[in-house]
Design an enzyme around this catalytic site. Structure first.
Site, short mmCIF file in Angstrom:
data_model
loop_
_atom_site.label_atom_id
_atom_site.label_comp_id
_atom_site.label_asym_id
_atom_site.label_seq_id
_atom_site.Cartn_x
_atom_site.Cartn_y
_atom_site.Cartn_z
N GLU A 235 29.55 44.01 -19.66
CA GLU A 235 28.91 43.33 -18.53
C GLU A 235 28.05 44.30 -17.73
O GLU A 235 26.94 43.98 -17.30
CB GLU A 235 29.97 42.71 -17.62
CG GLU A 235 30.82 41.64 -18.28
CD GLU A 235 32.07 42.17 -18.97
OE1 GLU A 235 32.06 43.34 -19.42
OE2 GLU A 235 33.05 41.42 -19.06
N ILE B 276 30.43 50.18 -24.67
CA ILE B 276 30.12 51.44 -25.35
C ILE B 276 31.18 52.46 -24.96
O ILE B 276 31.24 52.90 -23.81
CB ILE B 276 28.71 51.94 -24.98
CG1 ILE B 276 27.66 50.87 -25.34
CG2 ILE B 276 28.41 53.24 -25.70
CD1 ILE B 276 26.23 51.21 -24.94
N1 THU Z 1 35.75 45.88 -21.68
C1 THU Z 1 34.55 45.28 -21.44
O1 THU Z 1 33.55 45.58 -22.08
N2 THU Z 1 34.49 44.33 -20.47
C2 THU Z 1 35.56 43.94 -19.72
O2 THU Z 1 35.38 43.18 -18.78
C3 THU Z 1 36.90 44.40 -20.08
C4 THU Z 1 36.96 45.61 -20.93
C5 THU Z 1 35.83 46.87 -22.75
C6 THU Z 1 36.04 48.28 -22.29
C7 THU Z 1 36.70 48.91 -23.50
O3 THU Z 1 35.67 49.34 -24.39
C8 THU Z 1 37.44 47.78 -24.16
O4 THU Z 1 36.92 46.58 -23.60
C9 THU Z 1 38.93 47.81 -23.93
O5 THU Z 1 39.22 47.97 -22.58
#
Ligand code: THU
Length: 142
Positions: A64, A52
């Site tokens: 996560e 989000i």
């Molecule tokens: N992001 C995640 O949701 N989990 C991760 O382990 C890596 C990064 C998301 C955060 C952001 O919204 C997008 O990926 C790009 O960094």
């Protein structure tokens, strides 16, 4: 799975399906990098999370960590297994590894299934992703 005989292929496939379904609900208008996570908790339930984002970029929360928040909010206490779905099959970021570890068994022996847009990519473990971790046990006084 061979390393985790208590976890069935059906469990793996369910987590993968739920992670990828969750991914479609991600709110990522800035990066366009959508992430879905699904975890099996010690209460037998599956909890999902998506990333989000926010116009104030630093307020973004990863998929996560949102899955962990949902789990704790609804009464789960420990992560048993995790699947993460992205377009290109990447592993959880360092911050999420630390937060996952907080709610994992002490040895971090939690299977992590990494999935890309086409499906299953590979299995790893939280222990492999976060070696030599820092955790609550290090704060206990002898
Ligand atoms: N992001 C995640 O949701 N989990 C991760 O382990 C890596 C990064 C998301 C955060 C952001 O919204 C997008 O990926 C790009 O960094």
């Amino acid at each position: 799975m061979s390393d985790h005989p208590q976890l069935s292929i059906e469990t793996r496939d369910r987590l993968i399906a739920e992670a990828c379904a969750a991914r479609s609900r991600a709110y990522a208008p800035y990066s366009r990098f959508t992430v879905g996570a699904a975890l099996l908790a010690d209460d037998g339930r599956v909890y999902t999370g998506v990333n989000i984002e926010n116009a104030s970029y630093g307020m973004t929360v990863c998929a996560e960590r949102n899955a962990i928040g949902t789990m704790v909010n609804e009464g789960g206490q420990r992560v048993v297994a995790l699947a993460v779905c992205t377009a290109n099959g990447v592993t959880p970021c360092g911050a999420c590894r630390q937060v996952l570890s907080e709610f994992a068994p002490d040895d971090n022996d939690v299977p992590v299934w990494i999935v890309d847009g086409q499906g299953y990519v590979r299995e790893t473990t939280l222990a492999a992703l976060l070696p030599d971790d820092f955790g609550a046990r290090h704060l206990r006084r002898g």
